[in-house]
Design an enzyme around this catalytic site. Structure first.
Site, PDB file in Angstrom:
ATOM      1  N   GLU A  10       0.755  -1.060   0.014  1.00 19.50           N
ATOM      2  CA  GLU A  10       0.183  -0.008  -0.029  1.00 19.50           C
ATOM      3  C   GLU A  10       0.790   1.203   0.000  1.00 19.50           C
ATOM      4  OE1 GLU A  10      -0.586  -2.605   1.914  1.00 19.50           O
ATOM      5  OE2 GLU A  10      -2.601  -3.517   1.484  1.00 19.50           O
ATOM      6  N   HIS A  38      -9.691  -4.684  11.326  1.00 18.43           N
ATOM      7  CA  HIS A  38     -10.502  -4.484   9.981  1.00 18.43           C
ATOM      8  C   HIS A  38     -11.886  -3.807  10.297  1.00 18.43           C
ATOM      9  CE1 HIS A  38      -7.863  -7.984   8.796  1.00 18.43           C
ATOM     10  NE2 HIS A  38      -7.966  -7.527   7.529  1.00 18.43           N
TER      11      HIS A  38
HETATM   12  C1  TPP Z   1      -1.885  -4.458   4.618  1.00 21.80           C
HETATM   13  C2  TPP Z   1      -2.972  -5.055   4.213  1.00 21.80           C
HETATM   14  N1  TPP Z   1      -3.393  -5.137   2.839  1.00 21.80           N
HETATM   15  C3  TPP Z   1      -4.182  -5.939   2.377  1.00 21.80           C
HETATM   16  C4  TPP Z   1      -4.824  -6.799   3.214  1.00 21.80           C
HETATM   17  C5  TPP Z   1      -6.133  -7.775   2.636  1.00 21.80           C
HETATM   18  N2  TPP Z   1      -5.512  -9.127   2.641  1.00 21.80           N
HETATM   19  C6  TPP Z   1      -5.629 -10.057   3.566  1.00 21.80           C
HETATM   20  S1  TPP Z   1      -4.799 -11.454   3.378  1.00 21.80           S
HETATM   21  C7  TPP Z   1      -4.164 -10.732   1.690  1.00 21.80           C
HETATM   22  C8  TPP Z   1      -3.489 -11.531   0.975  1.00 21.80           C
HETATM   23  C9  TPP Z   1      -2.189 -11.976   1.615  1.00 21.80           C
HETATM   24  O1  TPP Z   1      -1.459 -13.114   0.747  1.00 21.80           O
HETATM   25  P1  TPP Z   1      -0.068 -14.027   1.477  1.00 21.80           P
HETATM   26  O2  TPP Z   1       0.749 -13.059   2.237  1.00 21.80           O
HETATM   27  O3  TPP Z   1       0.173 -14.878   0.285  1.00 21.80           O
HETATM   28  O4  TPP Z   1      -0.533 -14.795   2.517  1.00 21.80           O
HETATM   29  P2  TPP Z   1      -1.778 -16.167   2.387  1.00 21.80           P
HETATM   30  O5  TPP Z   1      -3.075 -15.496   2.693  1.00 21.80           O
HETATM   31  O6  TPP Z   1      -1.481 -16.676   1.027  1.00 21.80           O
HETATM   32  O7  TPP Z   1      -1.303 -16.895   3.622  1.00 21.80           O
HETATM   33  C10 TPP Z   1      -4.648  -9.648   1.462  1.00 21.80           C
HETATM   34  C11 TPP Z   1      -4.646  -8.919   0.230  1.00 21.80           C
HETATM   35  C12 TPP Z   1      -4.506  -7.044   4.598  1.00 21.80           C
HETATM   36  N3  TPP Z   1      -5.314  -7.942   5.488  1.00 21.80           N
HETATM   37  N4  TPP Z   1      -3.609  -6.047   5.065  1.00 21.80           N
END
Ligand code: TPP
Ligand code: MG
Lengths: 329, 461
Positions: free
Chosen positions: B195, B264
């Site tokens: 972000e 959230h």
């Molecule tokens: C700073 C932030 N941006 C966006 C999100 C929304 N979000 C939650 S999980 C996620 C994907 C994360 O993927 P990864 O790091 O690969 O972990 P995984 O879910 O695959 O375990 C997103 C975009 C968030 N929680 N925090």
């Protein structure tokens, strides 16, 4: 099911394998149950299941000593179970009840256990990475030879604070293992659509942090790599990166229809690489166990999970006064 | 034993859904993990997996049925060898009357119940934002936002959309559905989860002559980008003596959804409204979402556009017009009244409107004003209303300290002190991080009852 030959330790003991089998199975059954409770409306909000990734935490926890710490993201149920937290307490947190680890105030994504050195459960992608290094900072400061397992995803690996942390962790030789759980997707974004170069384990190179990639569907390979990383950290040589290649079978969270990948892709992974099936197959082919032994384990695990679910339904909602407590001391 | 397969909850905000398709038929054997049906939620079409093994003895809810309540039985599963005749016959049972069908199913769980839409949601306002007689179309806030962005992107090719999952995934909350198809990946850009980085890149692109729309998956994650929003986007016009600024929009859902807990569920209205150099809007109705979005994209300043996940699926009248805009900085009198002024914005409007309906039954005639813009605030409309009613209650979801309500109270006190017959009361979210537990979450949020009580207090009833 085809067992992939585990190239790592061929002489692993029956006890050890049975332990991994049971621990991974517990996570899987727990997560399946959580999925059901979500469908019934007993669990709300976001709920991210760990199914498919069980070998990562089980393999690494096998390398941890008493007092070592762990911290992760919102996809945290498996980490808590592998760290020895009580399944009933975890499930009751998922249902938002008083018997949960955070008295129902944190939920699926935000759970902690000081007792088991589990520092959360964090909802903001990437935020746990500097926090994990901070835990390691405290250990180094206190000269107690402990290490911190700091877990994050392939998506989180792009956050800027990860690289700020890499720099300081290397600069100050912090005893932290950065565990990148590369399950190939960040929500709906395949890793190749979000990262400029494919290998995440090389991302510490510029900071002088050693890294390696590991087959995360093979619990023995994870354990091996973990041993190496822990040894490195504990001996005061600073941080270490493990990029663990894994796969989540379910959608990102309960509300993700997962249209960004094919059903065949998931099916193939399940059939050919499943971490639990791999261990099961070694156990049987090496005659470490017979079907009946494994059935007994299945049954035992099922009853633990059912008991956790019962507890999570029966535990009362938090008292209304809890709304105002724990804001400040 | 026969078990009921219940309509699953498949998203945090789902209360009912459409059973789009059965993938099994009566008599089929299923095992845990098999996909048995497709269910359309408020966000997407989901596959529904069997959790137990057995034989589908009866399909209770036919495919194609809409508005099936969560936890209503949709099929009956029996074990192998079990006589299917033990199955309770519930054919043609009205869908949605789950309670009557709960034989041995789980106790229904209290879910966050949306106020009955039976309440009149049509503004009784005399001032509409469109010419009298304009054709109206019922549209969701979600569709209104997408239409606004798409219209502006067709009109001005320097406008582009960037953010996490805005393209191939069609938007985490489906706001940008179809936009990648229409505008291509040059203008609908999927970013990594970075972000602070992409917000900064967008600010730079705005300096460079483009008009970025930055989607934050939710505003909770904009905290990562706060420095670029405040220090770069908001202040550059001033620091450069007017030479350059950041004509752009930062948008996304803001505030609590349902049960997503402390990290959230925050309302950032007051945070952004604090910052000179930003414009801040927070619409309630779909027409405002559309008209304000178009104005925000055209505005030469950085505009913070605060949406709300719970409102995305709500429908409102939207005028059918070639180019419909709503000016930033103008409030809307939603309901005229003479006894008290209720000031609100965003989802707070829901409680304000509901309270006004309840109060009118008690003989209290409330005027409801939707601020719509929080920077600049339409003080003229606020003060005119308060000078007329002599009493004021503010309603918002955010934390109480340093709230928008606090600010309005101060302005009203300074500029209309002599008109006040009672102190202004601020109804806000509670002064705690958002708890996860159902019962605590309800207590943490501002409620209609609290607004009613506040109005009774300022009207001394
Ligand atoms: C700073 C932030 N941006 C966006 C999100 C929304 N979000 C939650 S999980 C996620 C994907 C994360 O993927 P990864 O790091 O690969 O972990 P995984 O879910 O695959 O375990 C997103 C975009 C968030 N929680 N925090
Ligand atoms: Mg991932």
């Amino acid at each position: 099911m085809a067992a992939r030959k585990s190239s790592s330790k061929p002489n692993v003991s029956a006890e050890e394998l049975l332990k991994y089998y049971k621990e991974m199975l517990l996570i899987r059954r727990f997560e399946e149950k959580a999925g059901q409770l979500y469908g019934m409306g007993l669990i709300g909000g976001f709920c991210h299941l760990y199914i498919g990734q069980e070998a990562v935490v089980v393999g690494l926890e096998a390398t941890a000593k008493q007092g070592d710490k762990r911290i992760t993201s919102y996809r945290d149920h498996g980490h808590m179970l592998a760290a020895g937290m009580d399944p009933g307490g975890v499930m009751a947190e998922l249902t938002g009840r008083m018997g949960g680890y955070s008295k129902g105030k944190g939920g699926s994504m935000h759970m902690f256990s000081k007792d088991k050195h589990f520092y959360g459960g964090h909802g903001i992608v990437g935020a746990q990475v500097p926090l994990g290094a901070g835990l390691a900072f405290a250990d180094r400061y206190q000269e107690n030879a402990r290490v911190t397992f700091t877990y994050f995803g392939d998506g989180a690996a792009n956050q800027g604070q990860v690289y700020e942390t890499f720099n300081m962790a290397a600069l100050w030789q912090l005893p932290v293992i950065f565990v990148i759980e590369n399950n190939q997707y960040a929500m709906g974004t395949a890793q190749n659509r979000s990262t400029s170069t494919p290998d995440l384990y090389t991302r510490g190179e510029a900071f002088g942090i050693r890294g390696e990639t590991v087959d995360g569907m093979d619990v023995l390979a994870v354990k091996d790599a973990g041993d190496k990383a822990v040894k490195h950290c504990r001996s005061g040589k600073g941080p270490y990166i493990l990029e663990i290649k894994t796969y989540r079978y379910r959608g990102h969270s309960m509300s993700d229809p997962a249209k960004y990948r094919t059903r065949e892709e998931v099916q193939k992974m399940r059939e050919e690489r499943d971490p639990i099936e791999q261990v099961r197959s070694i156990l049987l082919t090496k005659n470490y166990a017979i079907e009946d032994d494994l059935k007994a384990i299945d049954k035992e695990v099922k009853s633990v999970v059912n008991a956790a679910a019962e507890f999570s339904k029966e535990s009362p909602e938090p008292n209304v006064e809890e709304l105002w407590t724990d804001v400040c001391i | 034993m026969a078990t009921e397969i219940l309509m699953p909850a498949l998203s945090p905000t789902m209360e009912e859904g459409k059973l789009s398709k059965w993938l099994v038929k009566e008599g089929d054997t299923v095992s845990s993990g098999d996909i048995i049906a497709e269910i359309e939620t408020d966000k997407a079409t989901m596959e529904f997996e069997a959790v137990d093994e057995g034989i589908i003895a009866k399909i209770v809810v036919a495919e194609g049925t809409e508005n099936v309540r969560v936890n209503a039985p949709i099929a009956i599963l029996v074990e192998e060898g079990e006589r299917v005749t033990v199955v309770p016959t519930v054919v043609n049972a009205p869908v949605g009357l789950a309670s009557g069908l709960q034989l041995s199913g789980p106790t229904p769980v209290a879910t966050k119940v949306m106020p009955a839409p039976a309440l009149e949601l049509v503004p009784t306002s005399v001032e509409l934002d469109w010419p009298e007689g304009t054709e109206l179309r019922h549209q969701t806030v979600r569709e209104a936002l997408r239409d606004a962005m798409s219209e502006e992107m067709r009109r001005d090719d320097s406008v582009f959309l960037m953010g996490e999952e805005v393209g191939e995934y069609q938007g985490a909350y489906k706001i940008s559905q179809g936009m990648l198809d229409e505008f291509g990946s040059k203008r609908v850009i999927d970013t990594p989860i970075t972000e602070h980085g992409f917000a900064g890149i967008a600010v730079g692109a705005a300096f460079g002559g483009l008009r970025p729309i930055v989607e934050f998956m939710t505003f909770n994650f904009a905290m990562q980008a706060m420095d670029q929003i405040v220090n770069s986007a908001a202040k550059t016009l001033y620091m450069s003596g007017g030479q350059m600024g950041a004509p752009m929009v930062f948008r996304g859902p803001n505030g609590a959804a349902a049960r997503v807990a402390a990290q959230h569920s925050q309302d950032y209205a007051a945070w952004y409204a604090h910052v000179p150099g930003l414009k801040v809007v927070m619409p309630y109705a779909a027409s405002d979402a559309k008209g304000l979005m178009k104005s925000a994209i055209r505005d030469p300043n950085p505009v913070i556009f605060l949406e709300n996940e719970i409102l995305y699926g709500r429908s409102f009248d939207v005028p059918v017009m070639e180019d419909f805009t709503v000016p930033i900085g103008k409030a809307r009198v939603w309901r005229e009244g003479s006894d008290v002024t209720i000031l609100s914005f965003g989802i707070g409007m829901q409680f304000a409107i509901e309270a006004a309906e309840f109060l009118s039954a008690d003989g209290i005639d409330a005027e409801v004003v939707d601020l719509r813009s929080l920077r600049p605030i339409d003080y003229d409309t606020v003060l005119a209303s308060v000078c007329k009613t002599n009493r004021c209650v503010t309603v918002e979801e955010g934390f109480p300290v340093g709230s928008i309500g606090n600010h309005l109270s101060a302005v009203i006190m300074e500029r209309a002190f002599d008109y006040l017959d009672a102190p202004v009361i601020n109804c806000t979210g509670k002064d705690v991080p958002m708890p996860y537990a159902t019962n605590l979450e309800k207590l943490a949020l501002v409620t209609t009852d609290e607004v009613v009580a506040a109005v009774k207090s300022v009207t001394y009833r």
